[in-house]
Write an enzyme that holds these catalytic residues in place. Structure first.
Site: not given
Ligand code: KIV
Length: 267
Positions: A47-48, A86, A116, A118, A185
């Protein structure tokens, strides 16, 4: 010969065999194809993308529809890598049912092999429910960018004794809930090393030192694609932004000087 497809159990095997796991973020077909060809084991549709593709200050505005869209492009390109989608802010916090429904969307519509999310013990019930439905889950503890407002910025976690305990507890909770791997992280390297030594599941570090079972970087940091300097923990291997700008300037000059298109570029 290369293994046909990296799988969640395959990553556990890599940890047991002390082979490092390499993960990169990817958000579209061309970069996913390049990274897959380069033998990167895990492609994270992070989600970056809220920051580095959409230009937002945080990851918070990213929607499920956007994640599905980007996952689909990456999944189409990945022949070898495990594709992890994500779960964006708000897609798993409200209820377990919502979390499972959205995890299914990333797999069914986005083509992801795993998801994934958080958080540690406060999302353990989500991780448990999603894995029970046969969707492998990667955890993410320490500095969790979706908690930016609670943390008061992007701050290294696990520095004091209590904070250290909390990160440790979160990592254990993620493992006990059934996650197949966990991103660590923004935590001190000695803490990351201790967690890695204790957990059965692989740890993948970003800003967590060399002692993790694997490392992840964001594509734009690796390739020098943003105008901002990369964060301290990242390593920039090439400056693609400069190369791209140079190409655009050369094209503009050729157009203005009527040097493009030439004879062989015309019908
Ligand atoms: O969203 C993302 O790119 C991430 C990584 C930095 C682990 O969660």
């Amino acid at each position: 010969m290369r293994e046909a497809r990296i799988t969640a159990p395959g990553l556990a095997r890599m940890k047991r065999e002390r082979r490092k796991i390499v993960m990169l973020t990817a958000y579209d077909y061309p970069f996913a194809e390049i990274f897959d060809r380069a033998g990167i084991e895990v492609l994270l549709v992070g989600d970056s993308l809220g920051n580095c593709v959409q230009g937002n200050d945080t990851t918070l505005p990213v929607t499920m529809d956007e994640m599905v869209y980007h996952c689909r492009m990456v999944a189409r390109a990945a022949r070898h890598a495990l594709v992890v989608g994500d779960m964006p802010f708000g897609s798993y916090q409200t209820s377990i049912e919502e979390a499972v429904r959205n995890a299914f969307r990333l797999v069914k519509e986005g083509g992801a092999h795993a998801v994934k999310l958080e958080g540690g013990d406060r999302v353990a019930d989500r991780i448990e429910a999603i894995t029970r439905m046969d969707v492998p889950v990667m955890g993410h503890v320490g500095l969790t960018p979706q908690s930016v407002h609670r943390m008061g910025g992007y701050r290294v976690q696990g520095r004091g004794e209590r904070s250290r305990e909390r990160v440790f507890r979160d990592a254990r909770a993620v493992q006990e809930a059934g996650a197949f791997a966990v991103v660590l992280e923004g935590v001190p390297r000695d803490l990351a090393r201790e967690i890695t030594a204790e957990l059965r599941i692989p740890t993948i570090g970003i800003g967590a030192g060399v002692g993790c079972d694997g490392q992840v970087l964001v594509l734009h940091d690796l390739l020098g694609l943003s105008s901002e300097p990369p964060p301290r923990f990242a390593r920039q291997y090439v400056l693609l932004a400069e190369i791209a700008e140079r190409a655009a300037r050369m094209f503009a000059e050729d157009v203005r000087d009527e040097k493009f298109p030439g004879d062989h570029e015309s019908y």
